[in-house]
Motif scaffolding. Structure first.
Motif, PDB file in Angstrom:
ATOM      1  N   TYR A   1       7.228 -59.156  30.415  1.00 49.60           N
ATOM      2  CA  TYR A   1       8.419 -58.464  31.043  1.00 49.60           C
ATOM      3  C   TYR A   1       8.050 -57.447  31.390  1.00 49.60           C
ATOM      4  N   GLY A   2       7.159 -56.939  31.576  1.00 46.13           N
ATOM      5  CA  GLY A   2       7.391 -54.953  31.169  1.00 46.13           C
ATOM      6  C   GLY A   2       6.499 -54.470  32.539  1.00 46.13           C
ATOM      7  N   SER A   3       7.705 -53.871  32.481  1.00 48.37           N
ATOM      8  CA  SER A   3       6.796 -53.080  34.212  1.00 48.37           C
ATOM      9  C   SER A   3       7.029 -51.435  34.464  1.00 48.37           C
ATOM     10  N   GLY A   4       6.232 -50.798  34.999  1.00 56.93           N
ATOM     11  CA  GLY A   4       6.700 -49.053  35.431  1.00 56.93           C
ATOM     12  C   GLY A   4       6.935 -48.216  34.213  1.00 56.93           C
ATOM     13  N   ARG A   5       7.204 -47.457  34.115  1.00 57.23           N
ATOM     14  CA  ARG A   5       6.801 -46.323  32.818  1.00 57.23           C
ATOM     15  C   ARG A   5       7.388 -46.259  31.884  1.00 57.23           C
ATOM     16  N   LEU A   6       7.898 -47.595  31.076  1.00 56.60           N
ATOM     17  CA  LEU A   6       8.141 -47.914  30.112  1.00 56.60           C
ATOM     18  C   LEU A   6       6.667 -48.732  29.407  1.00 56.60           C
ATOM     19  N   LYS A   7       6.899 -49.757  30.445  1.00 55.60           N
ATOM     20  CA  LYS A   7       5.079 -50.571  30.000  1.00 55.60           C
ATOM     21  C   LYS A   7       3.839 -49.385  29.504  1.00 55.60           C
ATOM     22  N   LYS A   8       3.381 -48.241  30.353  1.00 52.80           N
ATOM     23  CA  LYS A   8       3.116 -47.462  30.494  1.00 52.80           C
ATOM     24  C   LYS A   8       2.764 -46.846  29.164  1.00 52.80           C
TER      25      LYS A   8
ATOM     26  N   SER B   1      -4.132 -56.409  19.918  1.00 49.73           N
ATOM     27  CA  SER B   1      -4.987 -57.666  19.723  1.00 49.73           C
ATOM     28  C   SER B   1      -3.869 -59.213  20.114  1.00 49.73           C
ATOM     29  N   CYS B   2      -2.730 -58.807  19.987  1.00 50.03           N
ATOM     30  CA  CYS B   2      -1.576 -59.934  20.462  1.00 50.03           C
ATOM     31  C   CYS B   2      -1.966 -59.802  22.165  1.00 50.03           C
ATOM     32  N   GLU B   3      -1.354 -58.085  22.566  1.00 50.19           N
ATOM     33  CA  GLU B   3      -1.508 -58.587  23.544  1.00 50.19           C
ATOM     34  C   GLU B   3      -3.127 -59.322  24.564  1.00 50.19           C
ATOM     35  N   GLU B   4      -4.313 -58.951  24.056  1.00 49.66           N
ATOM     36  CA  GLU B   4      -5.253 -59.081  25.065  1.00 49.66           C
ATOM     37  C   GLU B   4      -5.753 -60.783  24.972  1.00 49.66           C
TER      38      GLU B   4
ATOM     39  N   ALA C   1      14.360 -61.342  25.957  1.00 49.84           N
ATOM     40  CA  ALA C   1      13.534 -60.472  27.243  1.00 49.84           C
ATOM     41  C   ALA C   1      13.948 -58.965  26.274  1.00 49.84           C
ATOM     42  N   ALA C   2      15.449 -58.983  25.805  1.00 51.24           N
ATOM     43  CA  ALA C   2      16.089 -57.795  25.123  1.00 51.24           C
ATOM     44  C   ALA C   2      14.896 -57.488  24.244  1.00 51.24           C
ATOM     45  N   SER C   3      15.492 -58.108  23.543  1.00 47.38           N
ATOM     46  CA  SER C   3      14.012 -58.104  22.081  1.00 47.38           C
ATOM     47  C   SER C   3      13.416 -57.852  21.951  1.00 47.38           C
ATOM     48  N   ALA C   4      12.934 -58.320  23.081  1.00 47.38           N
ATOM     49  CA  ALA C   4      11.135 -58.083  23.283  1.00 47.38           C
ATOM     50  C   ALA C   4      10.854 -56.718  23.909  1.00 47.38           C
ATOM     51  N   LYS C   5      11.957 -56.060  24.457  1.00 42.93           N
ATOM     52  CA  LYS C   5      12.107 -54.568  24.813  1.00 42.93           C
ATOM     53  C   LYS C   5      12.173 -54.088  23.560  1.00 42.93           C
TER      54      LYS C   5
ATOM     55  N   GLY D   1       5.474 -56.298  16.382  1.00 42.67           N
ATOM     56  CA  GLY D   1       3.978 -55.738  17.314  1.00 42.67           C
ATOM     57  C   GLY D   1       4.061 -57.519  18.335  1.00 42.67           C
ATOM     58  N   LEU D   2       4.327 -58.576  17.707  1.00 40.87           N
ATOM     59  CA  LEU D   2       4.542 -59.320  18.751  1.00 40.87           C
ATOM     60  C   LEU D   2       4.954 -59.245  20.230  1.00 40.87           C
ATOM     61  N   LEU D   3       6.627 -59.435  19.813  1.00 46.04           N
ATOM     62  CA  LEU D   3       7.606 -59.139  20.738  1.00 46.04           C
ATOM     63  C   LEU D   3       7.026 -57.858  21.302  1.00 46.04           C
ATOM     64  N   THR D   4       6.600 -56.848  20.774  1.00 42.59           N
ATOM     65  CA  THR D   4       6.397 -56.063  21.870  1.00 42.59           C
ATOM     66  C   THR D   4       5.067 -56.450  22.894  1.00 42.59           C
ATOM     67  N   SER D   5       3.892 -57.479  22.230  1.00 46.63           N
ATOM     68  CA  SER D   5       2.699 -57.790  23.151  1.00 46.63           C
ATOM     69  C   SER D   5       3.333 -58.646  23.940  1.00 46.63           C
ATOM     70  N   ILE D   6       4.372 -59.129  23.643  1.00 49.53           N
ATOM     71  CA  ILE D   6       5.125 -60.250  25.244  1.00 49.53           C
ATOM     72  C   ILE D   6       5.674 -59.172  26.268  1.00 49.53           C
ATOM     73  N   TYR D   7       6.702 -58.777  25.405  1.00 49.52           N
ATOM     74  CA  TYR D   7       7.277 -57.830  26.388  1.00 49.52           C
ATOM     75  C   TYR D   7       6.090 -56.966  27.308  1.00 49.52           C
TER      76      TYR D   7
END
Lengths: 359, 316
Positions: free
Chosen positions: A166-173, A227-230, B25-29, A156-162
């Motif tokens: 990092y995230g952008s575009g379709r994947l993030k959405k 919650s982490c994203e917020e 970055a890769a692990s987050a993604k 969950g934490l890594l995903t919220s960091i992404y």
């Protein structure tokens, strides 16, 4: 019912100055009207055998009508409607509080009967009647919840960091969207998923503690992510930019600047996520099952957990039904206490680890 | 919502990306993608385990009326309980939210809000306990009264249950459960109603109710709807409270107060799964799949409403 709260009209909101309708009800008039309403209500309910509930009901209805009529006659339509709505909102609030208070009271009342040392130190191994306890179930719940947290928090934490860094575009959405969708997965479906996953690999009839942890993770991950994203979004961008300007690589910026700044919120979020899953019953019912002895190995056979323990004690009492009911209620009380404690811990974390804002 | 937009790339894109950077970055993604895989996995595994029931001949399914015949009454029960809960809970939740946000004395309001948040976290199994022990007996007189005087409405056709463990009680228990959820979300949006609008309304001489009607409700309407949809999703998927309280039959009836109401999908799974074997397991998983789809639809609708609101909210 605290009907008094609505009677005083706040001075600040009273229109003043040269306007036509200056007439208003005396300060204590609504209170008096409600008292009269309750008195008449008591008489009315006495006609059909006195009952407190009916008295309060008649009193609220009559008092509201009286205040409305009085206010309408003296203060005009708009003011009367305002008073009527105030009465309705307050009454609705009081009505809604009744079941919630009743719930807490019932659990306390019935749960304290067995809230003793034995409950915490004994398992149900070879217990058929009185005695016994939830030692095995408490430990089981702790192990499975800890395991679920160990799975969910990193992901969950890594995903919220992404999502934030990092995230952008379709994947993030799509991740944002599907995390939202995941929040709404019914807990029993998460249990069925874990069941389907493990039985496909290990064959039917398998019951493991870790299956429950996987099921709980499915419920927990989206909560952690949200919650982490917020929280990460609230970290000021200046900090990141200052770090980049000093030549710090991005990943170290995240680990050394962003996460420490947000640590209070992250801790709160994770604690609340744990609180959300610790009382889940349905997924554990279909994946972990229940045993009477103590099993501390989540990779080997059934385990006992507190919610499932409570459920079976209540619904499948043995010969000495009262002993089972007592244990069920105590387990329920313990569950509530755990959830409350986690909520309070979350509050404390957010208070004591809050970043020192110095700008 | 107040997104401080993170820079997509650190300044100076030409710099060499260090291995640590790439790994992180890769692990987050990767974990983001993993979540998508998990969700896909939930659907895939459920379908794969439900498949035997989908292709099995009708008479092998428990009940002997085929899969649709088995699931249909459960769907009716699920929807009935959830809708009843929603109808009861939404007005009360809005009232609670309004009370906490605009009527309660300032000092009490924060504490009340906190208490409501706590109530939202009480495990559902505890609500089930309460429904069975307190609410069901307490509602018995109402069941008898409704059967006698409201019997002409199909919902109250009776005969009245003598335990109180009916669909009506279940609906109320679920309502109590989702009440804190809906009111927490409603309170959030009500509080966010722009202070300028509120103060302007009051300054023009509006009463408190007129201020709420003109400045708060229009702003918070979609938030309330979204909260209600989330509550509906919760009520649809609620398992333990229903499993504990309801003692129903298997007929697809809308009768709320008799003993013949169908169970809900989730509680049916919880009650039968621990002892199920063979095709029963597949049938139950198939019904779980149906539940999954229903809640998915409800949640997507809720998200859509929330996101639509975010576009035109005046918050920023």
């Amino acid at each position: 019912m605290s009907l008094e709260t609505q009677s005083p009209v706040r001075a600040a909101e009273e229109p003043s100055g040269p306007i036509r309708h200056r007439r208003k009800l005396p300060r204590l008039a609504p209170l008096a009207l409600y008292a009269a309403g309750v008195a008449v209500g008591a008489l009315l309910s006495a006609l059909t055998g006195f009952s407190l509930a009916l008295t309060v009901f008649y009193g609220a209805v009559l008092g509201t009508l009286a205040v409305y009529a009085g206010s309408r006659a003296v203060e005009g339509r708009r003011k009367a409607t305002d008073r009527l709505v105030t009465a309705l909102v307050t009454t609705a609030f009081a009505v809604a509080m009744v079941p919630l208070v009743s719930l807490v009271y019932t659990v306390l009342d019935k749960g304290l009967a067995r809230f003793d040392g034995q409950f915490f130190t004994n398992s149900m191994f070879r217990v058929v009647g009185e005695g016994g306890g939830a030692y095995h179930a408490i430990l089981g719940t702790l192990i499975i919840t800890a395991l679920a947290a160990a799975i969910s928090v990193p992901i969950g934490l890594l995903t919220s960091i992404y999502l934030v860094e990092y995230g952008s575009g379709r994947l993030k959405k799509s991740i944002t969207f599907f995390v939202d969708v995941m929040t709404g997965i019914p807990s029993i479906v998460a249990g069925l998923f874990a069941f389907a996953l493990f039985t496909l690999i290990f064959g039917n009839g398998i019951r493991l503690g870790v299956m429950g942890a996987v099921a709980l993770s499915v419920l927990m991950i989206p909560v952690v992510v949200r919650s982490c994203e917020e929280v990460l979004k609230l970290v000021p961008n200046e900090l990141r930019e200052a770090s980049y300007a000093l030549g710090v690589p991005k990943w170290r910026t995240v680990v050394k600047v962003v996460l420490p700044t947000a640590i209070a919120g992250l801790g709160t979020g994770v604690t609340l996520a744990v609180a959300r899953v610790v009382g889940e019953t349905a997924p554990l019912l279909v994946t972990v099952g229940l045993i009477t002895g103590t099993n501390l190995n989540p990779f080997d056979g059934r385990m006992a957990t507190l919610p499932v323990f409570a459920y079976y004690q209540l619904t499948q009492p043995g010969v000495d039904a009262q002993a089972f009911l007592d244990r069920a209620w105590t387990a329920a009380l313990l569950l509530i206490i755990i959830v409350m404690a986690l909520n309070i811990v979350a509050r404390l974390i957010s208070r004591f680890f809050a970043p020192k804002t110095g700008h | 919502m107040t997104a401080t937009k993170a820079p997509t790339e650190p300044p100076g894109q030409r710099t060499v990306r260090r291995p640590g950077d790439r790994l992180f970055a890769a692990s987050a993604k990767g974990s983001g993608i993993f979540i998508l895989l998990v969700l896909a996995g939930v659907a895939a595994f459920l379908i794969s385990r439900a498949l035997p029931a989908l292709v099995a001949p009708a008479e092998d399914i428990p009940g002997g009326a085929g899969l649709a015949g088995y699931i249909a009454p459960l769907v009716v029960g699920t929807l009935l309980a959830a809708v009843l809960a929603l109808l009861v809970a939404t007005p009360l939740a809005v009232a609670i939210a309004l009370y906490v946000a605009y009527y309660a004395p300032r000092r009490v309001a924060a504490a009340l809000g906190y208490v409501i948040d706590l109530l939202a976290a009480i495990p559902s199994v505890v609500y089930g306990f309460w429904g069975l022990t307190v609410l069901a007996p307490a509602l018995l007189p109402f069941h008898e009264w409704a059967a006698e005087y409201l019997g002409w409405i199909p919902l109250f056709a009776g005969p009245a249950s003598n335990t109180g463990r009916t669909m009506f009680t279940v609906g109320l228990v679920l309502a109590v459960m989702i009440l804190p959820i809906i009111s927490a979300i409603s309170r959030e949006v009500f509080i966010q109603a722009p202070a300028l609008h509120r103060e302007a309304a009051l300054a023009l001489g509006a009463t408190r109710w007129e201020m709420i009607k003109m400045a708060v409700i229009p702003y918070g309407k979609s938030g309330v709807i979204a909260g209600a949809m989330l509550g509906l999703g919760r009520a649809l998927g609620e398992t333990m409270a229903v499993a504990i309280v309801l003692s129903g039959g298997a007929a697809a009836t809308l009768n709320l107060i008799s003993n013949s109401s169908p169970s809900t999908i989730a509680s049916n799974i919880a009650l039968r799964f621990p002892e199920a074997t063979g095709l029963d397991v597949n049938t139950l998983i198939a019904s779980g799949l149906v539940l999954f789809l229903i809640t998915l639809a409800v949640n997507m609708l809720a998200r859509w409403i929330v996101n639509r609101r975010a576009d035109f909210s005046g918050a920023n």
